[in-house]
Design an enzyme around this catalytic site. Structure first.
Site, PDB file in Angstrom:
ATOM      1  N   ASP A 111     -11.741  99.653   9.403  1.00 31.78           N
ATOM      2  CA  ASP A 111     -10.864  98.019   9.876  1.00 31.78           C
ATOM      3  C   ASP A 111     -10.011  97.883   9.644  1.00 31.78           C
ATOM      4  O   ASP A 111      -8.934  96.847  10.423  1.00 31.78           O
ATOM      5  CB  ASP A 111     -11.967  98.246  10.798  1.00 31.78           C
TER       6      ASP A 111
ATOM      7  N   HIS B 230     -17.657  98.286  17.843  1.00 31.31           N
ATOM      8  CA  HIS B 230     -16.971  99.780  17.283  1.00 31.31           C
ATOM      9  C   HIS B 230     -15.771  99.674  17.408  1.00 31.31           C
ATOM     10  O   HIS B 230     -15.098  99.402  15.941  1.00 31.31           O
ATOM     11  CB  HIS B 230     -17.952 100.281  18.044  1.00 31.31           C
TER      12      HIS B 230
ATOM     13  N   HIS C 177     -19.758  97.286   6.035  1.00 28.55           N
ATOM     14  CA  HIS C 177     -20.263  98.875   7.374  1.00 28.55           C
ATOM     15  C   HIS C 177     -22.204  98.776   6.670  1.00 28.55           C
ATOM     16  O   HIS C 177     -22.508  98.178   5.161  1.00 28.55           O
ATOM     17  CB  HIS C 177     -19.747 100.041   6.311  1.00 28.55           C
TER      18      HIS C 177
END
Length: 482
Positions: free
Chosen positions: A419, A309, A360
């Site tokens: 990210d 996460h 994702h």
């Protein structure tokens, strides 16, 4: 021969002038270490591993939606929210159709909101936090009032810094943040009241305090574990969240206008991401039990700490460091492509077969957060003379798409997620790696608090999903017959 730990500790302490508590703790540590290295502990470990395996076929047999995901990759619908909408695909007769990614905060396009703030030359995080909490954009008076509320709450309670942070430093700032959130319960005169007014008060205090906790937590870690000088700077009124973070984590308090703007952008794009992400859902599950705010928010922090996460941007940096070290001529396209193929085939890096920062659960063609960050990362890289490194990240994105289309077919879609570039941006800002995930939490606390309030008001039924037992029925066997 068995011995009495307390008696042994007290007797020895008198001779060597060490407290009984300290000696007892050291004895316990030695005994635990010895036990962990014993054959009996190895046997227990084997039993724990063996007796907790559920055969994968059972999940299909009982139609269990692992990870709360449907067979087509979409999330299982478990609730309703007005706070945010994550839009990454269209559905056509149970089939996902890729589309450009959009993130809406209370129905407003996050990208548009961020660009408007930048055009007007102001920071956006406080405005976004207000929007997420209260469901509407503030006018100037409301925004200034909200900013003043945050400023009056940024300082930590009396003796909190010394007793909770400096006397109990942690190597992991997320661990320190989670413990601090729970500790705030003891400083609250009315911690268990879950009425809207009290929860809102607690929420505003947490949004204001998170930057201070992570900054002081980092300073304590740097001092006690890394041997660096300790700097504890008081938060400053009137400069906002992003600037306060830079002010408190840097020994000289110095930062540029552009650095503050980019950190503010990072806070805005991480502020909220719908109710289905792991930490928001964990927060809602715990909130549905009727527990206090600190218990619910600390649960969300614990969830975000996980590498699947909030810790994913550190995985990206680790992967990039590996590429630079082990991929000769990584700045050459073909050499990089060959190495990325090896990573996907589990022949390089950590053997997981993943290109971190790519893909994702919702976004398919684009992640709007990554689009904004890529743009700012390039701008910052030019300013910091780090364009070669930016090109590496950009080529990881484009070449990974190319490789996966070759492997899975031309219709396969994958996009860079937030990210891929967030850790690189933090690195260019000179922010220590230990603060990457805590900064994520400092932004997301706004969304967590909004979800908690929405859960309490709109859906007060405790969440209680079902698990199918696949354990066979067996008879009890008496101790002397086992």
């Amino acid at each position: 021969m068995p011995y009495d730990l307390a008696t042994t500790s007290a007797t020895t302490a008198k001779r060597i002038n060490v407290s009984a508590d300290t000696l007892a703790a050291n004895l316990i540590k030695r005994n635990v270490k010895s036990f962990r290295e014993s054959a009996s502990f190895a046997t227990l470990t084997e039993k724990a591993a063996t007796n907790n395996v559920i055969h994968p076929s059972y999940y299909e047999q009982y139609e269990v939606k692992r990870g709360l995901r449907n067979s087509n990759g979409t999330g299982v619908l478990v609730g309703l929210t007005q706070i945010a909408d994550v839009h990454g695909y269209l559905m056509n007769e149970e089939r996902k159709v890729p589309t450009t990614g959009k993130l809406y905060y209370r129905g407003i396009d996050m990208t548009d909101l961020m660009r408007r703030c930048q055009e007007e030359g102001r920071h956006g995080f406080e405005e976004v936090a207000y929007l997420i909490l209260f469901g509407e954009l503030p006018d100037m008076t409301a925004l200034e009032g909200f900013q003043e509320l945050l400023d009056t709450s940024r300082s930590l309670p009396r003796d909190f810094t010394e007793n909770m942070i400096l006397k109990a430093p942690s190597k992991d700032i997320m661990n320190k943040l989670q413990r601090s959130v729970l500790a705030f319960y003891s400083y609250d005169e009315n911690p268990d009241d879950i009425g809207v007014a009290n929860v809102l008060k607690q929420s505003i205090e947490l949004i204001a305090r998170f930057p201070t906790v992570i900054s002081y937590g980092y300073q304590a870690k740097a001092h006690y574990f890394d041997g660096k000088s300790l700097y504890i700077h008081a938060p400053v009124s009137g400069i906002g969240t992003a600037e306060n973070i830079l002010h408190m984590i840097r020994k000289d308090n110095q930062y540029t206008k552009n650095e503050a703007e980019i950190l503010d952008l990072c806070l805005v794009i991480h502020a909220e991401h719908g109710g289905g992400n792991n930490s928001a859902f964990a927060n809602r599950v715990v909130s549905s039990s009727g527990t206090d705010t600190y218990s619910a928010i600390s649960t969300a922090v614990g969830s975000l700490k996980g590498p699947k996460h909030g810790g994913a941007n550190k995985q990206v940096k680790s992967m990039v460091d590996d590429i630079k070290q082990n991929c000769h001529n990584w700045h050459k396209r073909e050499a990089l492509k060959d190495y990325l193929v090896k990573i996907l085939k589990k022949e390089a890096y950590n053997g997981e077969g993943l290109i971190y920062g790519m893909g994702h659960a919702v976004y398919t063609i684009t992640d709007p957060r990554a689009e904004l960050l890529r743009e700012k990362a390039h701008e910052l890289a030019r300013e910091k003379n780090a364009e070669e490194m930016f090109n590496l990240y950009f080529h990881i994105e484009t070449i990974t798409k190319e490789i996966l289309c070759e492997m899975k077919g031309p219709d396969f879609t994958i996009c860079a997620n937030v990210d891929l570039y967030s850790g690189f941006v933090y690195e260019l800002l000179g922010i220590p790696e230990e603060l990457y995930t805590p900064l994520f939490a400092t932004a997301r606390i706004a969304g967590w608090c909004a979800h908690r309030i929405e859960q309490i008001i709109s859906d007060n039924k405790i969440m209680r999903p079902a698990y199918k037992s696949v354990s066979p029925i067996s008879d009890y066997v008496t101790l002397n017959q086992r």
